[in-house]
Enzyme design. Sequence first.
Site, short mmCIF file in Angstrom:
data_model
loop_
_atom_site.label_atom_id
_atom_site.label_comp_id
_atom_site.label_asym_id
_atom_site.label_seq_id
_atom_site.Cartn_x
_atom_site.Cartn_y
_atom_site.Cartn_z
N ASP A 480 0.83 -1.21 0.00
CA ASP A 480 0.00 0.00 0.00
C ASP A 480 0.87 1.26 0.00
O ASP A 480 2.09 1.21 0.28
CB ASP A 480 -0.89 -0.03 1.26
CG ASP A 480 -2.17 0.75 1.09
OD1 ASP A 480 -2.30 1.52 0.12
OD2 ASP A 480 -3.05 0.61 1.96
N ASP A 550 -10.58 2.18 -3.34
CA ASP A 550 -11.10 2.02 -1.99
C ASP A 550 -12.62 2.11 -1.98
O ASP A 550 -13.25 1.91 -0.95
CB ASP A 550 -10.53 3.12 -1.08
CG ASP A 550 -9.21 2.70 -0.46
OD1 ASP A 550 -8.85 1.51 -0.58
OD2 ASP A 550 -8.54 3.56 0.15
C1 DGJ Z 1 -5.74 2.01 1.91
C2 DGJ Z 1 -6.13 0.78 1.16
O1 DGJ Z 1 -6.60 1.10 -0.10
C3 DGJ Z 1 -7.16 0.01 1.96
O2 DGJ Z 1 -7.61 -1.09 1.25
C4 DGJ Z 1 -6.54 -0.40 3.27
O3 DGJ Z 1 -5.50 -1.31 3.03
C5 DGJ Z 1 -6.05 0.82 4.02
N1 DGJ Z 1 -5.20 1.63 3.20
C6 DGJ Z 1 -5.31 0.41 5.26
O4 DGJ Z 1 -4.75 1.48 5.89
#
Ligand code: DGJ
Length: 732
Positions: A480, A550
């Site tokens: 991430d 997201d």
């Molecule tokens: C952003 C990601 O896109 C989410 O899926 C998740 O992993 C969060 N970060 C966790 O902090």
Amino acid sequence: MGIMFDEQQKIFHLQAKDTSYVMQVIRDGYVSHLYWGRKVKRYNHSNQLQFADRGFSGNPYQHKEDRTFSLDTLPQEYPQYGNTDFRKPAYQTQLENGSTVSDLRYDSHSIFKGKCSLEGLPATYAENDEEAETLEIIMKDAVSGLKVALTYTVFEQLNVITRSARFINEGKESLKLLSALSMSVDFRDADFDFLHLHGGHVKERYIERQPLRHGVQSIESTRGASSHQHNPFMALLRKGTNEEAGEVYAFNFVYSGNFLAQAEVDQFRNTRVTIGINPFDFNWKLEPGEAFQTPEAVLVYSSNGLGEMSRTFHELYQTRLVRGAYRDRERPILVNNWEATYFDFNAEKILEIASVGRELGIELFVLDDGWFGKRDDDTTSLGDWFVDQAKLPNGLDDLANKVRNMDMQFGLWFEPEMISVDSDLYRQHPDWCLHVPNHTRSESRNQLILDFSREDVCEAIIKMVSNILASAPITYVKWDMNRHMTEIGSAILPPDRQRETAHRYMLGLYKVMEQITSSFPNVLFESCSGGGGRFDPGMLYYMPQTWTSDNTDAVSRLKIQYGTSLVYPIVSMGSHVSAVPNHQVNRITSLDMRGDVAMSGNLGYELDLTKLTDEEKETVKQQVAKYKEMRQLIQFGDFYRLLSPFEGNETAWLFVNKEKTEAIVFYFRVLAEANAPFNSFKVKGLDPDKTYKVEETNKVFGGDELEYVGLSVPAELKGDFQSCVWRLTASK
Ligand code: DGJ
């Protein structure tokens, strides 16, 4: 196919599958662009260059007697600044004397089979020398000693040309690269639409199309990542081009940082397209003997609309960009605990979710953010990649093994490029983050960015991540990255190299990813940046799939996945079923529709499975089983877009195998309509000469009938948020 050079006329004719790209060394060694488009067997100047005296288009010094020769009026191959071309240059240098003029001329060239890799950078590749051919043109500037190698590769089986440029300082003094784009193409008209993918966090890659107009139209990122806001992709479309018909010239940049893509329509209605590293805030010093390699630009030509353009990108990226064990392998169905628990979990909770997942046929459990340091929220611990004993008292190894004993794989989340101010790592190394002297370090999501332009930082991170990966049976990693760059500077670079930091960061990141992915070849890596903030070909080179967004709402996802499919393969798109009301938009959609949308990508679940009713569990079980049957076709079949969510209430797409004997059609309707017409839609992508049986209805139709007449949407679909799936099999 291949690359032909006409010695007498000094013409290069590059042929990919159905595409020709032609250029010529003209007077005094300037290289002029002649043609790019549908393949021609022979090029013989039917669109010959026009030389005319045009007011205010000056003439390079050696042509001062000939007012018809101006770089401003001729199509250029790699345009420069300062000697009569007033359009946007492809590069710009500055010499020690302050001059920013340069004058590259043809020096030599070579043509060879195959394709070279780009040092330290992601790039498409050829698996054997027969499938691609490469041309390298050497250009030289006599004043500065600058040498530039322009590289072109054509692929035999695809309408793809890749380009890049390498700058070598062969002079006696240092010089600065103020800009160094990867390619430029001049078109001799402007009858195009400009299409690109824009967006933001939780609304990535929306399609926008508008007519070209005079002046410059550009998209870019200055955020230190390719970004949610603009994808490093643009296309010029002939008027009237649609999914199946019309010419498309598409450009995609194999890079994950700042970029610029622009189209400039000049006074003569010529169009210049350039793409490369964003010159904004960029400056690279080349000492004598030093070289700078630009990232790769991928150029795709389609004479059969956007659909063919996408299928070309998909095939190229799936087979000649993505690498490693998972390239050709079906991807596991996963359950991720992020939207189920956020930071609030312990080992028992994780095992409960995993155990229900296993019952339902899910193959991989992914432990998301919050397992390390003291991370109970997003204010702390990034950089402290040690397991949090309070949450997982028996450690990761124990948890991973328990999941493995359920016959499930175990995956783990990391955010390796980041550092929390509240972390042991920051307390030990406050200078390890990107920062500039005397300015406050702006935080975003309470975090700073590690300075990956530094080798010591990269080494430390490689070590920490590798230790964790070696400590437990981990077969999947979610990588991430949750903020963009501010106060970009490095503690160890000298002042005259500070503006190199953002690109040096990318080179460091690519090195770290190369090392970690090659040390753990059996781990499946998925990249992520707050969802799809770094969904680009650069990341796909290292990590074969990306968390698309997201936003997990099924209705929002129709647009996001449709837009993403323009360039990126379906198998690369992580798409998960989540709980309702949806956490991002609060919408309640049916579990069926959520499943069908997620099954149109790389399927996963991201909700607390233990909270499902028995009926919901049964539905999920059936979805998982159905996806396993369809997975090969969805993940590796050809993709056809049938109805666009950007144009109406309905969306449809189709997956079909190469032989066109198996296909799956997905249809979605967002809102119910009173007294709606009985509608059908045309199913493209089948073989019109084959007969198909629809598994769900047992009805049989010719491929021609489904394409020309259409397939009815069942009248039983009632209410909002409906979806329908048909599986078609060609009769023997
Ligand atoms: C952003 C990601 O896109 C989410 O899926 C998740 O992993 C969060 N970060 C966790 O902090």
